[in-house]
Design an enzyme around this catalytic site. Structure first.
Site, PDB file in Angstrom:
ATOM      1  N   ASP A  67       0.882  -1.153   0.000  1.00 28.53           N
ATOM      2  CA  ASP A  67       0.000   0.000   0.000  1.00 28.53           C
ATOM      3  C   ASP A  67       0.916   1.197   0.000  1.00 28.53           C
ATOM      4  OD1 ASP A  67      -2.645   1.041  -0.118  1.00 28.53           O
ATOM      5  OD2 ASP A  67      -2.373   1.793   1.922  1.00 28.53           O
ATOM      6  N   LYS A 172      14.759   5.688 -10.617  1.00 29.82           N
ATOM      7  CA  LYS A 172      13.584   5.635  -9.743  1.00 29.82           C
ATOM      8  C   LYS A 172      13.713   4.503  -8.725  1.00 29.82           C
ATOM      9  CE  LYS A 172       8.585   5.171  -9.678  1.00 29.82           C
ATOM     10  NZ  LYS A 172       7.346   4.987 -10.404  1.00 29.82           N
TER      11      LYS A 172
END
Length: 195
Positions: A67, A172
């Site tokens: 999450d 990233k």
């Protein structure tokens, strides 16, 4: 070891596979599970656990879920755990980014600090593993870049002098909240540090 990734998000699935080399990561669709787990938790930890536990209970196969979201200081941590549902239904990624920029329009540069947060949870026969990663940045004034997804086009990273959407996948993964959480997770998994 086979691990189900409790996500339908192909971008997350790709990132899981890039970072968790040495494990066979399969999607929940490949495992024959077609459900959307309701995220009723109030923390990233709760929602991550709910998703992993639901898929594990159905399949009996070790499951990983995450999450994640964007926490903006000037908005008291919003959108937070509601990042994917920011503004209610009817918004896609671009719509949510535009809503965020609208809500930030009067916020000065020095108060535009934010962080991406990701919590990874594994539920399996041997127990539970949880890992949390964060990436600091600030909210830019307009979307830039074609890479990434979600809020990446407006999340400016000082270290690179560009938004996450302008960064290469390797850049990233080196600093992202999910990259950091997955690296911590992989270390715990390799050491079998179950709760």
């Amino acid at each position: 070891m086979k691990i189900i990734a409790a996500t339908k998000n192909k971008n997350k699935l790709r990132e899981f596979g890039e970072i968790l080399k040495g494990f066979e990561i399969i999607s929940q669709e490949e495992a024959g599970v077609d459900i959307d787990v309701e995220e009723t938790g109030t923390t990233f930890e709760e929602n991550s656990y709910l998703k992993a536990k639901a898929i594990y209970d159905i399949t009996g196969i070790t499951t990983i879920a995450d999450d994640s979201g964007l926490c903006v200081d000037a908005l008291n941590g919003e959108p937070g755990v509601y990042s994917a549902r920011y503004g209610g239904g009817g918004y896609d990624d671009k719509g949510r980014v535009q809503l965020l920029l609208k809500n930030m329009k009067d916020v000065p540069d020095n108060e535009r600090t934010a962080r991406f947060v990701c919590v990874i949870t594994l539920v399996g026969d041997e127990g539970i593993i949880t890992a949390r990663g964060e990436c600091e940045g600030r909210i830019d004034y307009e979307p830039k870049g074609e890479n990434g997804f979600g809020y990446d086009p407006v999340f400016f990273v000082e270290q690179y002098g560009k938004t996450m959407a302008e960064a290469t996948p390797d850049e990233k993964n080196a600093i992202s909240h999910r990259g950091k959480a997955l690296k911590i997770f992989a270390e715990k998994l390799n050491k079998k540090e179950y709760n």
